[in-house]
Enzyme design. Structure first.
Site, PDB file in Angstrom:
ATOM      1  N   SER A   1       0.842  -1.195   0.000  1.00  0.00           N
ATOM      2  CA  SER A   1       0.000   0.000   0.000  1.00  0.00           C
ATOM      3  C   SER A   1       0.888   1.261   0.000  1.00  0.00           C
ATOM      4  O   SER A   1       1.758   1.371  -0.862  1.00  0.00           O
ATOM      5  CB  SER A   1      -0.952  -0.041   1.198  1.00  0.00           C
TER       6      SER A   1
ATOM      7  N   ASP B   1      -8.633  -6.518  -4.667  1.00  0.00           N
ATOM      8  CA  ASP B   1      -8.225  -5.191  -4.183  1.00  0.00           C
ATOM      9  C   ASP B   1      -8.758  -4.140  -5.143  1.00  0.00           C
ATOM     10  O   ASP B   1      -8.294  -4.032  -6.280  1.00  0.00           O
ATOM     11  CB  ASP B   1      -6.695  -5.136  -4.117  1.00  0.00           C
TER      12      ASP B   1
ATOM     13  N   HIS C   1      -8.003  -5.195  -0.414  1.00  0.00           N
ATOM     14  CA  HIS C   1      -6.710  -4.534  -0.236  1.00  0.00           C
ATOM     15  C   HIS C   1      -5.940  -5.124   0.945  1.00  0.00           C
ATOM     16  O   HIS C   1      -4.704  -5.182   0.925  1.00  0.00           O
ATOM     17  CB  HIS C   1      -6.948  -3.036  -0.024  1.00  0.00           C
TER      18      HIS C   1
END
Lengths: 367, 367
Positions: B145, B315, B348
């Site tokens: 991320s 995601d 995610h």
């Protein structure tokens, strides 16, 4: 917020799914086109969460055109030269129908003393409006998003009252993700110090919280690709007309930020925060199958209506799979149904905008 | 919020992308495993938006295990029997590195006087930490991320300083939709009456606004299918142990509501609202291609690193297409890169959880 709209007070108290009773019940509505002598040309339109009865005429608070002006009017896909279009503000709303901002029996505004209503309650109230107007049977019942939920609930509650039922960008139940987004919006409103447990009508309204709720919701109405195409990472022009640059601060640098802020603040000028709480709650409670032992087909067991279900390929709030779920249930119930997935760049908002094929589908089914 | 962590004050002021200079700069970090005599066994891990340096040891505020405890430790995929794992809290953060809650040069807390920092600034600060620790070259730089953004920025700024660069669930630029979700969170914080322009450290903190920001973000970390599987429309058990029923009120009726509220309120006990503003801003400003005339490959023109890019099929925050975009640029730059899309139900959060194949990919690449 309250509006001197065309309105009617129901003759009887309205029993609600919660067990409470609402009384008096005022229903504000708009009518476009003439009612035929046989009263058989009514197209009833149900509005969405933040919609209202101003389908095809300017909104009294904003002056903007009706929210489905492109679809409803003389010579338009829902042709008011032929049909009498009726749309009523839902109970719990804030455009003239009885809602949390209305005065309750004690002479003070309801606020959080307003009873929680359901989609079925909304529909029951509107059916009583039809009773009062002397309209027994509808040419068509039409709705998108929450309006589609109402159209389904109407078909289920009144199996022989609508000849046609058109459901756009909707679902027979609210998904976990959609409940989650609604809960964020509700928490944003309730976190606003001006909310005061809903008792804010004599002071400042919880506009900041309501704006945040609207911003979060607004993202879900668009598609990722649509947002990228419309805004991408473009920076805002400066007030002095120079090209955008990063401010290295927390102003709205990106166009998408500015757009969201504009959507949020504009919304607070036309919508009541308590209504937002109640209407999102009604949507979250909606699960038509659950009320029929988990079998959605049973919700439509005795229907005499023809159905049309429309989904939009970029709608991630009510994706095509939700539409298919409705269609399978209608098939199982033996009801005639047509189903179309339209391709649109606009996400959930596809039913409100210029989506190729939409006008033809609506006109073809409703006519 | 501040923590007596292992920390180091950089010897020099840090020039920032904004043109401002940050001084003093304290960097709080954790180290797991022994540094080899040649100082060539360091795996640098960059943390995500709400992460911190407690990768594999209990969090001092919550007591919970480190956020990547399942990946990092003796005999684990990133094996601290072999590697010296270092993770530093980003500048702008709130776990001991210099951020908005730190005392500025005037002896008062920065608040909104803290300069806006970028992903590159964060990486520059951490590179100076490596300088101070005498680590010239990394065995690997790893991040998921926002951590992946930092890993990419590190590879771009220091083309020969990492032998391996592993990027998980990330992107080389923040999308319009992601900026939009961040902006909702920022507006929620700024709408909180306790925020007071960021000058809240001596009074009540804007916890309600921060909780709303966290709730909105949390939805984006999960997949729609994951939410449905985990919660669906299940109602909460009542405190008295009876089965869930609709309250016809605004309590958390649905499990998903209760879960979000819990996530929101828990977050406020470990995170600073101003840090949330600054770090989301840094992510929104990130666009590695833009800094290289729009050509992402040029960001990696002189790299000597090997790359691995991992995406997760559910995601929707950093979808596989973002990973492919990075891979195409690395290909164009002639850098060795492997790419894998893993199948995970977790959206995610897939990079943090038990995703099939993930351990093997990480271990295989890092070893």
């Amino acid at each position: 917020m309250q509006d001197p709209a065309t309105a009617l007070t129901l003759p009887d108290p309205l029993p609600l799914d919660s067990g409470a009773t609402l009384s008096p019940v005022r229903i504000a509505y708009q009518q476009y086109g003439e009612l035929s002598p046989a009263r058989d040309n009514v197209v009833l339109i149900f509005h969405a969460l933040t919609g209202d009865q101003y389908v095809a005429s300017p909104h009294p608070a904003t002056g903007k055109p009706g929210w489905w002006d492109r679809m409803v009017g003389p010579g338009k896909p829902i042709d008011t030269d032929r049909f009498c279009v009726i749309c009523a503000n839902v109970i719990g709303g804030c455009m003239g129908s009885t809602g949390p901002a209305s005065e309750g029996p004690g002479g003070t505004r309801y606020g959080q003393n307003f009873p929680v209503v359901t989609i079925h309650d909304m529909v029951r109230a509107i059916a009583r409006l039809l009773d009062a107007l002397g309209v027994d049977r509808l040419h068509a019942a039409v709705g998108g998003s929450m309006g589609g939920m109402q159209a389904l609930a109407f078909a289920s509650q009144f199996p022989s009252r609508a000849e046609r039922v058109l459901v756009l960008a909707s679902a027979a139940r609210q998904s976990a993700q959609n409940i989650a987004f609604h809960e964020v919006g509700r928490q944003a409103i309730m976190a606003d110090a001006n909310w005061k447990g809903g008792e804010y009508y004599d002071g400042d309204h919880p506009d900041a919280g309501l704006a945040v709720a609207r911003m979060a919701a607004h993202i879900t109405y668009l598609s990722e690709a649509g947002l990228t195409e419309k805004f991408g990472r473009r920076l805002q022009q400066r007030p002095d007309g120079t090209d955008g640059a990063k401010s290295f601060g927390f102003e709205a640098d990106f166009e998408v930020e500015s757009y969201l802020r504009y959507q949020g603040s504009g919304f607070t000028r036309r919508f009541d925060a308590n209504s937002y709480l109640y209407i999102t709650r009604a949507m979250d409670y909606f699960d038509l199958a659950e009320e029929h032992g988990g079998r959605l087909a049973d919700a439509f067991a005795s229907t005499t209506s023809r159905f049309c279900v429309v989904s939009f390929d970029t709608d991630w709030l009510y994706p095509t799979e939700e539409g298919r779920h409705i269609v399978r249930a209608l098939n199982a119930a033996g009801a005639p149904v047509s189903f179309v997935e339209l391709s649109s760049p606009y996400g959930h908002d596809g039913f409100l905008l210029e989506t190729p094929g939409l006008d033809e589908v609506v006109q073809g089914f409703v006519s």
